[in-house]
Design a protein around this motif. Structure first.
Motif, short mmCIF file in Angstrom:
data_model
loop_
_atom_site.label_atom_id
_atom_site.label_comp_id
_atom_site.label_asym_id
_atom_site.label_seq_id
_atom_site.Cartn_x
_atom_site.Cartn_y
_atom_site.Cartn_z
N GLY A 1 0.80 -1.18 0.00
CA GLY A 1 0.00 0.00 0.00
C GLY A 1 0.85 1.26 0.00
N LYS A 2 0.17 2.36 0.09
CA LYS A 2 0.81 3.66 0.05
C LYS A 2 1.10 4.14 1.48
N PRO A 3 2.35 4.49 1.80
CA PRO A 3 2.65 4.95 3.17
C PRO A 3 2.05 6.32 3.43
N VAL A 4 1.62 6.53 4.67
CA VAL A 4 1.07 7.83 5.05
C VAL A 4 1.81 8.36 6.27
N TYR A 5 1.88 9.67 6.35
CA TYR A 5 2.54 10.35 7.45
C TYR A 5 1.50 11.12 8.26
N THR A 6 1.91 11.71 9.35
CA THR A 6 0.98 12.35 10.28
C THR A 6 0.08 13.36 9.58
N GLU A 7 0.65 14.25 8.79
CA GLU A 7 -0.15 15.30 8.16
C GLU A 7 -1.16 14.72 7.17
N ASP A 8 -0.87 13.55 6.58
CA ASP A 8 -1.79 12.92 5.64
C ASP A 8 -3.08 12.47 6.31
N LEU A 9 -3.02 12.21 7.61
CA LEU A 9 -4.17 11.69 8.34
C LEU A 9 -5.00 12.77 9.02
N ALA A 10 -4.53 14.01 8.97
CA ALA A 10 -5.23 15.10 9.66
C ALA A 10 -6.51 15.48 8.92
N MET A 11 -7.54 15.80 9.71
CA MET A 11 -8.79 16.28 9.13
C MET A 11 -8.60 17.68 8.58
#
Length: 356
Positions: free
Chosen positions: A1-11
């Motif tokens: 899959g595609k890695p995500v970082y903290t800012e990617d998960l923010a609303m």
């Protein structure tokens, strides 16, 4: 899959959190006026030392019972280095938060700072004059003398071995403070889940320690906090300290809304932690064959304004270094980690071994 970082998960609707910082190395806040800033449209909340719990804690990412002193508050009436936190601003966007920051008026009583760690012992200024510092066990804390931690370890009769040595050399070394310079700066995103639990998404190396830190700092049961660590864009020990999570977390608790804090590069370099700068006085003794028989190391470590990792990095200078010399007959290691009015030291790759 595609890695995500903290800012990617923010609303997308998360409040943007910014920090007003001290322009002084050592000062007491006499007054702070946030009224003009609070009137600005889009400002959700502004917090000062009057609005936060008065429970001291450590940001060091260490297993309980932490060997670092509980010597900081979320926000304090006393600021201890240029960049120390004065107020937390949360707004609908970064532009509004920065505008609000400029409208906050703070009056300080400027104090004489401790800037040279070689003068910290016995300095007229005491970096931590408060009487509510806590430790979980004895680490040699003597805050009235600006000592955050002390260490002494000796095996064999060092002085007698030096007398028997054919060659004795002495020198003084100054390993400097260094910055971690990770690609992804410090950042955290917080929100409340459907059960009212505080959820913290953070670029951290220490998710379980972050939960314990937040529980103490915010006076919450740990069961009411969940910490998630997605992909991390570098840490190198810097993210073994909880630099940002508590600021976004308290905004979410105060407002009930999601919040995100992202340090810029300047804050990352000047408002988090560095490698501990040190002075090492080293004495080596060798026999006629050139085999080192005695070692004596005395360390002075600059832990800065707060004591995160002060005792353990100090002790590791000896623990990681002296075993390399397995033909010695006597070794001694002593040292102090001292408070100064500079950015705190903390964990950094090598963790004392590099200095030693």
């Amino acid at each position: 899959g595609k890695p995500v970082y903290t800012e990617d998960l923010a609303m997308k609707q998360a409040l943007v959190v910014k920090i007003l910082r001290s322009p002084h190395a050592f000062a007491k806040i006499i007054s702070i006026d946030t009224s003009r800033a609070e009137k600005l449209e889009g400002v959700e909340c502004i917090l000062t030392y009057k609005d936060v719990p008065k429970e001291r804690f450590t940001l060091a990412g260490q297993s309980y019972p932490e060997p670092s002193p509980y010597d900081r508050l979320i926000l304090d009436e006393i600021v201890r280095y240029v960049g120390d936190e004065v107020a937390i601003i949360a707004a609908v966007d970064e532009k509004t938060a920065l505008q609000a920051m400029k409208k906050i008026k703070v009056d300080y009583e400027v104090l004489a700072p401790v800037l040279d760690f070689e003068q910290a012992l016995g300095h007229a200024s005491v970096v931590h004059p408060e009487d509510d510092l806590q430790v979980n066990f004895d680490i040699g804390l003597k805050s009235e003398h600006n000592i955050a931690a002390s260490w002494k370890e000796e095996v064999g009769d060092v002085e007698e071995e030096f007398k028997q040595c054919s060659v004795v050399v002495e020198d003084v070394y100054y390993p400097q403070a260094q910055a971690h310079a990770m690609m992804e700066t410090y950042r955290a995103f917080t929100h409340l889940d459907h059960m009212g639990r505080l959820v913290v998404v953070s670029s951290t190396q220490i998710p379980f320690h972050i939960r314990r830190q937040l529980a103490r700092a915010l006076q919450l049961p740990a069961s009411k906090i969940r910490v998630m660590k997605p992909r991390i864009g570098g840490g190198f020990g810097g993210k073994q300290t909880g630099a940002v999570e508590v600021f976004a977390a308290i905004v979410t608790l105060k407002t009930g809304k999601p919040a995100i804090i992202i340090y810029d590069r300047k804050e990352t370099f000047s408002c988090t932690t560095s490698r501990h700068a040190m002075r090492l006085k080293v004495r080596l003794g060798a026999d006629q064959a050139g085999i080192i028989r005695a070692i004596d190391i005395h360390v002075l470590s600059d832990t800065g304004a707060y004591g995160e990792h002060a005792a353990t990095v100090l002790s590791c200078v000896g623990h990681y270094t002296l075993p390399l010399y397995n033909k010695t007959r006597a070794v001694r290691f002593t040292g102090h980690a001292v408070y100064t009015n500079k950015m705190p030291g903390g964990a950094f790759r090598g963790y004392g071994a590099t200095q030693g």
